[in-house]
Design a protein around this motif. Structure first.
Motif, short mmCIF file in Angstrom:
data_model
loop_
_atom_site.label_atom_id
_atom_site.label_comp_id
_atom_site.label_asym_id
_atom_site.label_seq_id
_atom_site.Cartn_x
_atom_site.Cartn_y
_atom_site.Cartn_z
N ARG B 158 0.88 -1.18 0.00
CA ARG B 158 0.00 0.00 0.00
C ARG B 158 0.90 1.22 0.00
NH1 ARG B 158 -5.30 -1.83 -0.69
NH2 ARG B 158 -4.26 -3.67 -1.47
N ILE B 193 -4.12 -8.15 -13.25
CA ILE B 193 -5.50 -7.67 -13.30
C ILE B 193 -5.60 -6.40 -12.47
CG2 ILE B 193 -7.93 -8.23 -12.90
CD1 ILE B 193 -7.20 -11.17 -12.94
N SER B 195 -7.27 -3.41 -10.37
CA SER B 195 -8.42 -3.28 -9.47
C SER B 195 -9.45 -2.33 -10.08
CB SER B 195 -7.99 -2.72 -8.12
OG SER B 195 -6.98 -3.52 -7.57
N ARG B 196 -10.69 -2.55 -9.73
CA ARG B 196 -11.74 -1.66 -10.23
C ARG B 196 -11.71 -0.32 -9.52
NH1 ARG B 196 -16.03 -5.30 -12.84
NH2 ARG B 196 -14.63 -6.99 -13.33
N GLN B 197 -12.45 0.61 -10.09
CA GLN B 197 -12.60 1.94 -9.50
C GLN B 197 -11.29 2.71 -9.37
OE1 GLN B 197 -14.86 1.46 -5.83
NE2 GLN B 197 -16.71 0.97 -6.94
N THR B 222 -0.43 -8.01 -4.50
CA THR B 222 -1.43 -6.97 -4.71
C THR B 222 -0.79 -5.64 -4.34
OG1 THR B 222 -3.15 -8.51 -4.07
CG2 THR B 222 -3.75 -6.19 -4.10
N HIS B 224 -1.64 -1.24 -4.15
CA HIS B 224 -2.57 -0.14 -4.29
C HIS B 224 -1.75 1.12 -4.13
CE1 HIS B 224 -6.49 1.89 -3.95
NE2 HIS B 224 -5.79 2.76 -3.24
N PRO B 340 -8.01 -9.65 -17.33
CA PRO B 340 -6.64 -10.14 -17.13
C PRO B 340 -5.77 -9.82 -18.35
CG PRO B 340 -8.27 -11.88 -16.72
CD PRO B 340 -9.01 -10.72 -17.33
#
Lengths: 345, 345
Positions: B158, B193, B195-197, B222, B224, B340
């Protein structure tokens, strides 16, 4: 205590019941009055090994305990697949219900259990212990502090608890989802998308999975829970103004205190070579371990009903149900090939 | 130093060049010999404000600096969209190249820059500073320690760096991807892939986004990264046997030391009421800040070429290119509606 102790019966001798039995013994307003197993010997051995009062009754089957008029409330650490049958029977016998999580196999079962609790006027609480640690209230204060944390933007949780009796997502996932809901002030996400490459064993039990939860205003939460990696309980919650870090949210490193870290309006020095202000460690002390605080709160609510004719407190059931709704959506997304699943209350 | 200092020219006076100018001044094997801006006055003011040697030449345009035969190497903090033009010209003028990240708008541009570097025999390095902090080598040792960490299962990052001159995903995302690749020993993921939004501004610049990266053997990472939230630089990397936590991976809290936490074979006490063993804090000290260590390493490689006729070290370009490949895939996944995207080298 001016009032009598709440009499709790333990239905099932799962390993986790050792910890909860100790918690009941530690609670100032509750006591163990009975224990039931499918075998009398097992129940008897368990009672002796876990410091039960000599007055505690030993039952070789669950029905007998549930019919005992001296039992106010039961703690039920049975496998999730058995919850529907036994939790409903407990409620029908007017026993207040402290139920292990995950509460049910799905929200339809959950609602059946809740209907039984409501129609019989019994208090429901699931056994999510960390919520009752005073640290959690302090964390919630941070999340709700507009000056210190701002608005939550992103919440990320990595968890790897020990493989427990449930042996499935229900254990780790339940805690992750609950912690996400806490940070989002129990507002349900709109959409849930499971992460790819979950690991299932040969019986289809989820051993490793994750998901991202999306709110309509752009907020997002991601969790990953696994039985296949080193024990980890991290939350990184990022707000517009602050960041909260915690590394032991489910079971704190130590029983008598628990910590988290908060950075607020973090920034660099002029040349961007180091931080102008570091996150601050916040440590919350507690005399009783979180599981005993849970029992104390449960027994307090039962006492309100028993001695003051209060109504059951619905808050705990509402939070549990939201957790179950998200859990169901994660499973549905996995089964639908990682497609988005909308949450409908 | 038995050999002469590597003579570095600074091409552009972006804010980040203040920090890097100080780093060059701190490095024992490099010195600033020239600075160029599109205006002579701006370059002159910048040199005076940043402690440049009085001998440093001032140029009112980039070409003149690139044609200066006294300049061994250039540091280029220009906006990414200008990299292709100026980095290629620098290489054609046989200037070794320390280039700000993100290196290029996409991997096709990246390869053009690299072709120019290779055909002109110049050293390339991107300006990812945290990689050169000695903490990073210590973290890599943990990741590669089969007894202490096991096999990496999940890596989560993050990040919310300050909005810098690039003003886009390239900044935050570049660091996240680089840190993921570090933990995965620079093995590229198979699938990316987004992330949405994600949040884009009115010009389509990404202000907030994330992605999950999948390897074929089930490992997942992952990240962000956001410009819209409080400054955060968390990594939680989980292995089969260990967990590594770090909260300040891009820019350490303090210049002279940096820490991370490692838990190994973490477990609970018998009753599962607290941890049997807590993660250990590892602190790595450094005399020079990480950005000066970067310059020192860059100047060392340039010195090897200049004084010993060595070949350029390709390692840094290879790692940069992998970072760019993943960055491109994240953008592609966003543009394809979060589908993807397969990575092809």
């Amino acid at each position: 205590m001016s009032e009598a102790l709440i009499q709790i019966g333990v239905v099932g001798c799962a390993d986790i019941a050792r910890k909860v039995s100790r918690a009941i013994n530690l609670s100032p307003n509750a006591t163990i009055c009975a224990v039931a197993s499918r075998s009398y010997d097992k129940a008897s051995t368990f009672a002796a090994a876990n410091g039960y009062p000599l007055t505690a009754k030993i039952y070789g089957n669950y029905e007998a305990l549930l019919e005992d008029p001296d039992v106010d409330a039961v703690y039920m650490p049975l496998p999730t697949s058995l919850h529907l049958r036994w939790a409903v029977l407990a409620a029908q016998n007017k026993k207040h219900l402290l139920l292990e999580k995950p509460v049910a196999l799905n929200v339809a079962e959950f609602d059946e259990i809740m209907l039984a609790c409501e129609s019989n006027g019994v208090q429901f609480m699931d056994n999510t212990m960390w919520v009752h640690n005073p640290r959690t209230a302090a964390m919630a204060q941070v999340f709700n502090d507009k000056h210190r944390f701002g608005q939550l933007k992103s919440n990320d949780i990595r968890v790897k608890p020990d493989l427990d009796a449930h042996g499935s997502l229900g254990d780790a996932g339940w805690y992750c989802i609950r912690a996400i809901l806490l940070a989002f002030n129990y507002e349900l996400p709109k959409t849930v998308i499971a992460s790819r490459q979950p690991v299932l064993n040969k019986d289809g039990v989820i051993l490793d999975c994750g998901a991202s939860l999306y709110w309509e205003d752009g907020r997002v939460a991601t969790f990953h829970c696994s039985f296949l990696a080193n024990l980890t309980m991290d939350i990184t919650a990022i707000g517009t103004k602050g960041t909260l870090h915690v590394h032991d949210f489910i079971i704190p490193y130590e029983e008598k205190e628990a910590s988290f870290y908060v950075g607020t309006e973090s920034s660099f020095d002029d040349l961007v070579t180091c931080w102008a202000k570091q996150p601050v460690k916040c440590t919350i002390k507690t005399d009783l371990p979180q599981e005993a605080l849970l029992v104390t709160e449960f027994a307090r609510l039962v006492g309100e009903i028993k001695f003051r004719k209060s109504k059951p407190e619905k808050k705990w059931a509402i939070i549990s149900r939201k957790t179950q709704l998200v859990l169901d959506a994660v499973k549905a997304s996995i089964h639908r090939g990682f497609q988005p699943v909308e949450i409908e209350e």
